[in-house]
Design a protein around this motif. Structure first.
Motif, PDB file in Angstrom:
ATOM      1  N   ALA A   1      42.749 -30.485  -1.411  1.00 40.01           N
ATOM      2  CA  ALA A   1      42.905 -31.441  -0.305  1.00 40.01           C
ATOM      3  C   ALA A   1      44.378 -31.631   0.036  1.00 40.01           C
ATOM      4  O   ALA A   1      44.748 -31.752   1.211  1.00 40.01           O
ATOM      5  CB  ALA A   1      42.259 -32.776  -0.660  1.00 40.01           C
ATOM      6  N   ALA A   2      45.228 -31.637  -0.993  1.00 37.99           N
ATOM      7  CA  ALA A   2      46.669 -31.768  -0.746  1.00 37.99           C
ATOM      8  C   ALA A   2      47.217 -30.536  -0.033  1.00 37.99           C
ATOM      9  O   ALA A   2      48.077 -30.644   0.852  1.00 37.99           O
ATOM     10  CB  ALA A   2      47.407 -31.985  -2.060  1.00 37.99           C
ATOM     11  N   ARG A   3      46.709 -29.371  -0.392  1.00 31.81           N
ATOM     12  CA  ARG A   3      47.139 -28.144   0.278  1.00 31.81           C
ATOM     13  C   ARG A   3      46.768 -28.175   1.756  1.00 31.81           C
ATOM     14  O   ARG A   3      47.580 -27.824   2.626  1.00 31.81           O
ATOM     15  CB  ARG A   3      46.519 -26.916  -0.401  1.00 31.81           C
ATOM     16  CG  ARG A   3      47.042 -26.666  -1.811  1.00 31.81           C
ATOM     17  CD  ARG A   3      46.239 -25.584  -2.515  1.00 31.81           C
ATOM     18  NE  ARG A   3      46.453 -24.273  -1.930  1.00 31.81           N
ATOM     19  CZ  ARG A   3      47.431 -23.449  -2.281  1.00 31.81           C
ATOM     20  NH1 ARG A   3      48.305 -23.820  -3.215  1.00 31.81           N
ATOM     21  NH2 ARG A   3      47.553 -22.264  -1.730  1.00 31.81           N
ATOM     22  N   LEU A   4      45.546 -28.592   2.036  1.00 33.88           N
ATOM     23  CA  LEU A   4      45.105 -28.693   3.430  1.00 33.88           C
ATOM     24  C   LEU A   4      45.960 -29.697   4.187  1.00 33.88           C
ATOM     25  O   LEU A   4      46.436 -29.403   5.298  1.00 33.88           O
ATOM     26  CB  LEU A   4      43.631 -29.103   3.486  1.00 33.88           C
ATOM     27  CG  LEU A   4      43.072 -29.403   4.888  1.00 33.88           C
ATOM     28  CD1 LEU A   4      43.207 -28.199   5.815  1.00 33.88           C
ATOM     29  CD2 LEU A   4      41.612 -29.844   4.792  1.00 33.88           C
TER      30      LEU A   4
ATOM     31  N   ASP B   1      39.411 -21.379   7.792  1.00 30.87           N
ATOM     32  CA  ASP B   1      38.133 -21.776   7.193  1.00 30.87           C
ATOM     33  C   ASP B   1      38.249 -21.941   5.685  1.00 30.87           C
ATOM     34  O   ASP B   1      37.639 -22.851   5.099  1.00 30.87           O
ATOM     35  CB  ASP B   1      37.059 -20.735   7.512  1.00 30.87           C
ATOM     36  CG  ASP B   1      36.718 -20.654   8.991  1.00 30.87           C
ATOM     37  OD1 ASP B   1      37.170 -21.529   9.756  1.00 30.87           O
ATOM     38  OD2 ASP B   1      36.002 -19.711   9.371  1.00 30.87           O
ATOM     39  N   ALA B   2      39.013 -21.073   5.050  1.00 28.69           N
ATOM     40  CA  ALA B   2      39.112 -21.116   3.593  1.00 28.69           C
ATOM     41  C   ALA B   2      39.777 -22.404   3.117  1.00 28.69           C
ATOM     42  O   ALA B   2      39.329 -23.023   2.138  1.00 28.69           O
ATOM     43  CB  ALA B   2      39.884 -19.897   3.081  1.00 28.69           C
ATOM     44  N   LEU B   3      40.843 -22.808   3.787  1.00 30.58           N
ATOM     45  CA  LEU B   3      41.522 -24.050   3.414  1.00 30.58           C
ATOM     46  C   LEU B   3      40.593 -25.248   3.564  1.00 30.58           C
ATOM     47  O   LEU B   3      40.547 -26.130   2.702  1.00 30.58           O
ATOM     48  CB  LEU B   3      42.757 -24.257   4.295  1.00 30.58           C
ATOM     49  CG  LEU B   3      44.101 -23.728   3.818  1.00 30.58           C
ATOM     50  CD1 LEU B   3      45.142 -23.953   4.899  1.00 30.58           C
ATOM     51  CD2 LEU B   3      44.529 -24.394   2.513  1.00 30.58           C
ATOM     52  N   VAL B   4      39.868 -25.295   4.684  1.00 27.68           N
ATOM     53  CA  VAL B   4      38.964 -26.421   4.934  1.00 27.68           C
ATOM     54  C   VAL B   4      37.828 -26.424   3.923  1.00 27.68           C
ATOM     55  O   VAL B   4      37.479 -27.466   3.354  1.00 27.68           O
ATOM     56  CB  VAL B   4      38.420 -26.365   6.375  1.00 27.68           C
ATOM     57  CG1 VAL B   4      37.365 -27.447   6.598  1.00 27.68           C
ATOM     58  CG2 VAL B   4      39.560 -26.520   7.380  1.00 27.68           C
ATOM     59  N   ALA B   5      37.238 -25.256   3.672  1.00 25.34           N
ATOM     60  CA  ALA B   5      36.116 -25.181   2.730  1.00 25.34           C
ATOM     61  C   ALA B   5      36.550 -25.567   1.319  1.00 25.34           C
ATOM     62  O   ALA B   5      35.814 -26.255   0.596  1.00 25.34           O
ATOM     63  CB  ALA B   5      35.538 -23.768   2.735  1.00 25.34           C
ATOM     64  N   ALA B   6      37.743 -25.151   0.924  1.00 26.44           N
ATOM     65  CA  ALA B   6      38.221 -25.455  -0.434  1.00 26.44           C
ATOM     66  C   ALA B   6      38.388 -26.949  -0.656  1.00 26.44           C
ATOM     67  O   ALA B   6      38.181 -27.443  -1.777  1.00 26.44           O
ATOM     68  CB  ALA B   6      39.547 -24.737  -0.690  1.00 26.44           C
ATOM     69  N   ALA B   7      38.728 -27.676   0.407  1.00 27.74           N
ATOM     70  CA  ALA B   7      38.904 -29.129   0.274  1.00 27.74           C
ATOM     71  C   ALA B   7      37.577 -29.820   0.013  1.00 27.74           C
ATOM     72  O   ALA B   7      37.537 -30.888  -0.623  1.00 27.74           O
ATOM     73  CB  ALA B   7      39.568 -29.685   1.519  1.00 27.74           C
ATOM     74  N   GLY B   8      36.476 -29.254   0.485  1.00 24.36           N
ATOM     75  CA  GLY B   8      35.139 -29.770   0.178  1.00 24.36           C
ATOM     76  C   GLY B   8      34.883 -31.188   0.646  1.00 24.36           C
ATOM     77  O   GLY B   8      34.245 -31.974  -0.066  1.00 24.36           O
ATOM     78  N   LEU B   9      35.318 -31.521   1.833  1.00 24.41           N
ATOM     79  CA  LEU B   9      35.208 -32.886   2.336  1.00 24.41           C
ATOM     80  C   LEU B   9      34.080 -33.041   3.351  1.00 24.41           C
ATOM     81  O   LEU B   9      33.784 -32.112   4.100  1.00 24.41           O
ATOM     82  CB  LEU B   9      36.535 -33.306   2.992  1.00 24.41           C
ATOM     83  CG  LEU B   9      37.777 -33.244   2.099  1.00 24.41           C
ATOM     84  CD1 LEU B   9      39.031 -33.518   2.921  1.00 24.41           C
ATOM     85  CD2 LEU B   9      37.665 -34.240   0.946  1.00 24.41           C
TER      86      LEU B   9
END
Length: 318
Positions: free
Chosen positions: A265-268, A281-289
């Motif tokens: 989430a901090a990376r995003l 998409d990968a950044l958003v999906a990794a945050a899992g929000l």
């Protein structure tokens, strides 16, 4: 205001938002319904860059306060000058969606040559550089810049590169833009301050806005709304630390600078703040929000980055 068939078509444009599902006009309730109604009345359409915030009603209201009281409401500067600032900031932030929309607004105001020059990257006079600006006018144009530093980031994450659907062929895009532009003619004489009721009062500690009490009040209320969000301490710490020495310049194509953050989430949030055009998409999906949490994270990161950009610019002028 657009005719009813066009209005209905514009309302359906919120379906093109990525990653979250905004509330439709017909199903909106409470604060979302009230903001939607004023947005259509004063902006002329249910603008997707604002409506996409609806999963978080306070953030929706904050985004509308900033846009309305800077760009839309009657003030000390002309709407054309404000649209020029909005388009220049959007071009600098690599936000083609906003460049196109506000270029169409400039077309409708009789400034097609200025819109074309900005879109082509040619220099145009920036209204903010005028030595004769009053304090109220300077505050107003700074507020427009702040609002678009914010909106450009949000749009880069959630919307495509153009307000026109991808299904419109290249051969028809110029005509489609001309038709849409006629319905995007800015509403005139919207009274200042009408949006303030949507959020509670804030601290009003915005030095750059002191020349315009309504603008100062609006952005203070927006800041209070963003400060109240449940953003994790890890995200707040990473983004605040990285922005504290940032001069607003694009960090470049490499994303090695994001390695300072281990938390997804901090990376995003960090990419949203410094290089929103790199969000994928990968950044958003990794945050899992979920929808609300994603809107609030992106909104908060966009707000603190916009605040940093405006503060850095003000210091450079001093």
């Amino acid at each position: 205001m657009a005719p009813k068939p066009v209005k209905l078509a514009l309302r359906r444009a919120v379906r093109d938002v990525r990653y979250v599902r905004p509330a439709s006009y017909g199903r909106a309730t409470g604060l979302v319904r009230d903001v939607y109604r004023q947005l259509e009345r004063d902006f002329g359409m249910l603008a997707p860059p604002v409506a996409l915030h609806s999963p978080s009603p306070p953030v929706l209201a904050a985004s509308w306060l900033m846009l309305r009281e800077s760009l839309v409401a009657k003030g000390a500067t002309s709407r054309a000058d404000r649209e020029v600032v909005a388009t220049l900031v959007s071009q600098a932030n690599s936000c083609p969606f906003c460049v196109e929309v506000h270029g169409m607004a400039l077309d409708s105001l009789g400034h097609s040559s200025v819109a074309s020059a900005i879109a082509a990257g040619r220099p145009v006079a920036d209204p903010r550089s005028s030595a004769t600006l009053s304090e109220a006018a300077r505050s107003e144009l700074t507020a427009v810049a702040f609002a678009f530093h914010y909106l450009n980031r949000v749009v880069s994450v959630f919307l495509g590169p153009s307000p026109l659907p991808p299904s419109v062929p290249d051969s028809a895009r110029a005509k489609a833009k001309a038709v849409l532009g006629r319905f995007l003619k800015p509403v005139e004489n919207a009274p200042p301050g009408d949006s303030l009721e949507f959020l509670r009062a804030g601290s009003r500690e915005f030095a750059w806005a002191e020349g315009n009490p309504v603008v100062e009040d609006a952005f203070s209320r927006a800041e209070a709304a963003f400060s109240a969000l449940e953003i994790s301490p890890v995200v707040r710490d990473v983004v605040s630390r990285e922005l504290s020495t940032w001069d607003g310049s694009p960090p470049g194509l490499s994303r090695s600078w994001v390695d300072v953050a281990d938390d997804p989430a901090a990376r995003l949030a960090l990419v949203v703040a410094k290089a929103p055009y790199q969000v994928d998409d990968a950044l958003v999906a990794a945050a899992g929000l979920g929808d609300r949490e994603l809107i609030e994270l992106v909104g908060w990161a966009s707000f603190v980055a916009a605040q940093r950009c405006v503060t850095t610019s003000a210091h450079a002028e001093d």
